[in-house]
Scaffold this motif. Sequence first.
Motif, PDB file in Angstrom:
ATOM      1  N   GLY A   4       0.827  -1.123  -0.096  1.00 48.82           N
ATOM      2  CA  GLY A   4       0.011   0.070   0.051  1.00 48.82           C
ATOM      3  C   GLY A   4       0.760   1.264  -0.026  1.00 48.82           C
ATOM      4  N   LEU A   5       1.862   1.117  -1.008  1.00 46.03           N
ATOM      5  CA  LEU A   5       2.793   2.385  -0.915  1.00 46.03           C
ATOM      6  C   LEU A   5       2.720   3.233  -1.942  1.00 46.03           C
ATOM      7  CD1 LEU A   5       6.070   0.898   0.747  1.00 46.03           C
ATOM      8  CD2 LEU A   5       4.202   2.063   1.953  1.00 46.03           C
ATOM      9  N   ASP A   6       2.970   4.410  -2.183  1.00 45.83           N
ATOM     10  CA  ASP A   6       2.923   5.287  -3.398  1.00 45.83           C
ATOM     11  C   ASP A   6       4.258   5.578  -3.525  1.00 45.83           C
ATOM     12  OD1 ASP A   6       2.632   7.125  -5.382  1.00 45.83           O
ATOM     13  OD2 ASP A   6       1.429   8.545  -4.356  1.00 45.83           O
ATOM     14  N   PRO A   7       4.722   5.011  -4.576  1.00 42.76           N
ATOM     15  CA  PRO A   7       6.278   4.920  -5.094  1.00 42.76           C
ATOM     16  C   PRO A   7       6.734   6.527  -5.319  1.00 42.76           C
ATOM     17  CG  PRO A   7       5.530   3.273  -6.273  1.00 42.76           C
ATOM     18  CD  PRO A   7       4.210   4.030  -5.701  1.00 42.76           C
ATOM     19  N   GLN A   8       5.754   7.545  -5.603  1.00 39.28           N
ATOM     20  CA  GLN A   8       5.974   8.708  -5.877  1.00 39.28           C
ATOM     21  C   GLN A   8       5.617   9.885  -4.541  1.00 39.28           C
ATOM     22  OE1 GLN A   8       5.340  10.096 -10.270  1.00 39.28           O
ATOM     23  NE2 GLN A   8       3.507   9.048  -9.582  1.00 39.28           N
ATOM     24  N   ALA A   9       5.293   9.161  -3.379  1.00 35.39           N
ATOM     25  CA  ALA A   9       5.077  10.086  -2.353  1.00 35.39           C
ATOM     26  C   ALA A   9       6.170  10.548  -1.662  1.00 35.39           C
ATOM     27  CB  ALA A   9       4.163   9.433  -1.472  1.00 35.39           C
ATOM     28  N   LYS A  10       6.032  11.847  -1.296  1.00 32.39           N
ATOM     29  CA  LYS A  10       7.122  12.364  -0.139  1.00 32.39           C
ATOM     30  C   LYS A  10       6.851  11.751   1.324  1.00 32.39           C
ATOM     31  CE  LYS A  10       9.053  15.085  -3.440  1.00 32.39           C
ATOM     32  NZ  LYS A  10      10.526  14.591  -3.797  1.00 32.39           N
ATOM     33  N   VAL A  11       7.634  11.237   1.871  1.00 35.42           N
ATOM     34  CA  VAL A  11       7.382  10.658   3.190  1.00 35.42           C
ATOM     35  C   VAL A  11       8.237  11.107   4.199  1.00 35.42           C
ATOM     36  CG1 VAL A  11       6.009   8.774   2.170  1.00 35.42           C
ATOM     37  CG2 VAL A  11       8.580   8.606   2.598  1.00 35.42           C
TER      38      VAL A  11
ATOM     39  N   CYS B 264      26.258   6.302  -5.095  1.00 36.41           N
ATOM     40  CA  CYS B 264      25.253   5.248  -5.460  1.00 36.41           C
ATOM     41  C   CYS B 264      24.077   5.793  -5.438  1.00 36.41           C
ATOM     42  CB  CYS B 264      25.315   4.309  -4.018  1.00 36.41           C
ATOM     43  SG  CYS B 264      24.508   2.689  -4.438  1.00 36.41           S
ATOM     44  N   PRO B 265      23.054   5.490  -6.463  1.00 34.94           N
ATOM     45  CA  PRO B 265      23.245   4.157  -7.437  1.00 34.94           C
ATOM     46  C   PRO B 265      23.855   4.618  -8.619  1.00 34.94           C
ATOM     47  CG  PRO B 265      21.073   5.262  -7.394  1.00 34.94           C
ATOM     48  CD  PRO B 265      21.848   6.112  -6.370  1.00 34.94           C
ATOM     49  N   GLY B 266      24.775   5.642  -8.770  1.00 35.56           N
ATOM     50  CA  GLY B 266      25.330   6.035  -9.978  1.00 35.56           C
ATOM     51  C   GLY B 266      24.329   7.147 -10.603  1.00 35.56           C
ATOM     52  N   GLN B 267      24.844   8.122 -11.252  1.00 35.50           N
ATOM     53  CA  GLN B 267      24.316   9.169 -11.753  1.00 35.50           C
ATOM     54  C   GLN B 267      23.309   8.759 -12.721  1.00 35.50           C
ATOM     55  OE1 GLN B 267      24.660  12.334 -10.636  1.00 35.50           O
ATOM     56  NE2 GLN B 267      22.693  12.592 -11.742  1.00 35.50           N
ATOM     57  N   THR B 268      23.685   8.018 -13.588  1.00 28.08           N
ATOM     58  CA  THR B 268      22.424   7.277 -14.608  1.00 28.08           C
ATOM     59  C   THR B 268      21.342   6.838 -14.037  1.00 28.08           C
ATOM     60  OG1 THR B 268      23.891   5.407 -15.136  1.00 28.08           O
ATOM     61  CG2 THR B 268      24.379   7.328 -16.728  1.00 28.08           C
ATOM     62  N   MET B 269      21.650   5.857 -13.080  1.00 33.11           N
ATOM     63  CA  MET B 269      20.556   5.313 -12.387  1.00 33.11           C
ATOM     64  C   MET B 269      19.586   6.531 -11.688  1.00 33.11           C
ATOM     65  SD  MET B 269      18.737   2.683 -11.917  1.00 33.11           S
ATOM     66  CE  MET B 269      17.229   3.345 -11.918  1.00 33.11           C
ATOM     67  N   TYR B 270      20.216   6.982 -10.803  1.00 33.67           N
ATOM     68  CA  TYR B 270      19.503   8.159 -10.187  1.00 33.67           C
ATOM     69  C   TYR B 270      18.997   9.213 -11.052  1.00 33.67           C
ATOM     70  CZ  TYR B 270      18.959  11.524  -6.309  1.00 33.67           C
ATOM     71  OH  TYR B 270      18.181  12.229  -5.273  1.00 33.67           O
ATOM     72  N   ASP B 271      19.358   9.393 -12.334  1.00 36.62           N
ATOM     73  CA  ASP B 271      18.588  10.345 -13.177  1.00 36.62           C
ATOM     74  C   ASP B 271      17.273   9.549 -13.702  1.00 36.62           C
ATOM     75  OD1 ASP B 271      20.217  12.342 -12.924  1.00 36.62           O
ATOM     76  OD2 ASP B 271      21.421  11.858 -14.601  1.00 36.62           O
ATOM     77  N   LEU B 272      17.368   8.336 -13.738  1.00 35.96           N
ATOM     78  CA  LEU B 272      16.054   7.486 -14.089  1.00 35.96           C
ATOM     79  C   LEU B 272      14.944   7.372 -13.084  1.00 35.96           C
ATOM     80  CD1 LEU B 272      17.804   5.027 -16.374  1.00 35.96           C
ATOM     81  CD2 LEU B 272      16.339   6.745 -17.077  1.00 35.96           C
ATOM     82  N   LEU B 273      15.394   7.577 -11.881  1.00 33.35           N
ATOM     83  CA  LEU B 273      14.408   7.384 -10.719  1.00 33.35           C
ATOM     84  C   LEU B 273      12.956   8.022 -10.727  1.00 33.35           C
ATOM     85  CD1 LEU B 273      16.571   7.209  -7.539  1.00 33.35           C
ATOM     86  CD2 LEU B 273      15.452   5.349  -8.757  1.00 33.35           C
ATOM     87  N   THR B 274      13.041   9.089 -11.397  1.00 32.24           N
ATOM     88  CA  THR B 274      11.719   9.707 -11.577  1.00 32.24           C
ATOM     89  C   THR B 274      10.728   8.852 -12.337  1.00 32.24           C
ATOM     90  OG1 THR B 274      12.411  12.070 -10.952  1.00 32.24           O
ATOM     91  CG2 THR B 274      10.268  11.822 -12.397  1.00 32.24           C
ATOM     92  N   GLU B 275      11.539   8.437 -13.646  1.00 34.48           N
ATOM     93  CA  GLU B 275      10.795   7.714 -14.553  1.00 34.48           C
ATOM     94  C   GLU B 275      10.222   6.275 -13.805  1.00 34.48           C
ATOM     95  OE1 GLU B 275      12.118   4.945 -18.341  1.00 34.48           O
ATOM     96  OE2 GLU B 275      13.044   6.878 -18.054  1.00 34.48           O
ATOM     97  N   VAL B 276      11.148   5.820 -13.155  1.00 29.55           N
ATOM     98  CA  VAL B 276      10.790   4.327 -12.458  1.00 29.55           C
ATOM     99  C   VAL B 276       9.677   4.529 -11.468  1.00 29.55           C
ATOM    100  CG1 VAL B 276      11.968   2.652 -10.879  1.00 29.55           C
ATOM    101  CG2 VAL B 276      13.175   3.614 -12.912  1.00 29.55           C
ATOM    102  N   ARG B 277       9.735   5.788 -10.756  1.00 25.41           N
ATOM    103  CA  ARG B 277       8.710   5.705  -9.735  1.00 25.41           C
ATOM    104  C   ARG B 277       7.300   5.968 -10.506  1.00 25.41           C
ATOM    105  NH1 ARG B 277      12.360  10.253  -7.934  1.00 25.41           N
ATOM    106  NH2 ARG B 277      13.482   9.627  -6.152  1.00 25.41           N
ATOM    107  N   ALA B 278       7.301   6.645 -11.567  1.00 24.47           N
ATOM    108  CA  ALA B 278       6.079   7.147 -12.161  1.00 24.47           C
ATOM    109  C   ALA B 278       5.657   5.466 -12.985  1.00 24.47           C
ATOM    110  CB  ALA B 278       6.349   8.142 -13.475  1.00 24.47           C
ATOM    111  N   ALA B 279       6.343   4.991 -13.648  1.00 30.26           N
ATOM    112  CA  ALA B 279       6.080   3.737 -13.941  1.00 30.26           C
ATOM    113  C   ALA B 279       5.592   2.564 -12.853  1.00 30.26           C
ATOM    114  CB  ALA B 279       7.323   2.865 -14.942  1.00 30.26           C
ATOM    115  N   ALA B 280       6.293   2.531 -11.878  1.00 27.74           N
ATOM    116  CA  ALA B 280       5.990   1.783 -10.895  1.00 27.74           C
ATOM    117  C   ALA B 280       4.352   2.055 -10.083  1.00 27.74           C
ATOM    118  CB  ALA B 280       6.889   1.377  -9.752  1.00 27.74           C
ATOM    119  N   SER B 281       3.823   3.307 -10.294  1.00 22.22           N
ATOM    120  CA  SER B 281       2.762   3.848  -9.919  1.00 22.22           C
ATOM    121  C   SER B 281       1.585   3.606 -10.708  1.00 22.22           C
ATOM    122  CB  SER B 281       3.017   5.486  -9.459  1.00 22.22           C
ATOM    123  OG  SER B 281       3.956   5.666  -8.721  1.00 22.22           O
ATOM    124  N   ARG B 282       1.638   3.213 -12.063  1.00 23.47           N
ATOM    125  CA  ARG B 282       0.737   3.069 -12.814  1.00 23.47           C
ATOM    126  C   ARG B 282      -0.150   1.705 -12.606  1.00 23.47           C
ATOM    127  NH1 ARG B 282       4.818   4.183 -17.197  1.00 23.47           N
ATOM    128  NH2 ARG B 282       4.937   6.488 -17.093  1.00 23.47           N
TER     129      ARG B 282
END
Length: 352
Positions: free
Chosen positions: A300-307, A334-352
């Motif tokens: 029951g977590l929202d991947p994009q939420a501020k907590v 960590c987790p490396g700049q390229t992975m860190y830059d993708l986290l917004t995309e990953v959060r949004a996709a995991a929220s769908r």
Amino acid sequence: MIGAAGGVAAAAALTPVVFAATESDEPSGTQDVDSGTKAETFPATRTDAATGTGEAGADFAISYVGLRWAGAQDGAGIRFTDGAAASGEWQALGGGCATVEDGGTALVAAGDATAYEVKAPDGASGVRSLAIDTTGGADKTFQVPSETTRVRGVGYLSRPAWGADESKRYKDGQVNSPETYYPLQTITVHHTDTPNADPDPAATVRAIYEYHAVTLDWGDIGYHFLIDEAGVIYEGRYSGDDGVPAFDADGKLVTAFHTSGYNSGNLGIALIGTLVEQAPTDAAKASLTRLIKVIARFKGLDPQAKVTFVNPVNGVTKDVTTVGGHRDWLQTDCPGQTMYDLLTEVRAAASR
């Protein structure tokens, strides 16, 4: 061996329990799946420990060297005198994913070297190194589930399926880090800071296990899950005999060792490789997104939420996003700049 772990291994759970048996996104409870087991063999991990600076080596081809020292984090180095990693140049140590208090640590790919040299920061003490081989040891047999184990439809390799020697969790006949469980609050993404294009990621997982459990004396691998470049997911930290990866039968998260000071209630997922300049593969990113999605929905977590994360052990708080990177918690690349830059995309996709 540094911090040698002894004792008899606990029996691994052989009947997997999953959050749900299908790929449905609808909420579901746990369900037993009796798939049976089959015998598989993996090379036993070989190690050779050394203390202090200067030259060290082993009578086998070294896959990785794990290091630990007390003192300044910066200024340590290693160089290999033979094997694929031999260049004559000092390789700076520190700055990887693992962090320790009052000192530094590193896990370094050795390229099948048999000899290496270590230097420490000025004033450092307690320098220890461990040569690790995870590919050439004698075969060790594990009972592996015959069918794919799954987390709500997402397949993963259980600990026996990647060759986790459960005796590594023991020290002086006792479990070195007894399991504790707390409600899940956040998910943290890491990279392992190991070579990309890994030809044998399961062997790398075994090396990380040895490094975390023995060299760092954590008693187990520090992550709850790992993901290789092909998108294969590996079960990490032991969580009990009920077969539920990362959680106990009541749905609480086992405490692992991936984000010092903020571990309890914080689930760690590590992508195998170095993602400073190279992006994760599409397969790895897809598996990461899907794993986060099913766990977040299950809990029951929202991947994009501020907590506000509240450490249940000591009450320390931290304002973060439900799904974040290691650097959101501590001073690290960590987790490396390229992975860190993708986290917004990953959060949004995991929220769908």
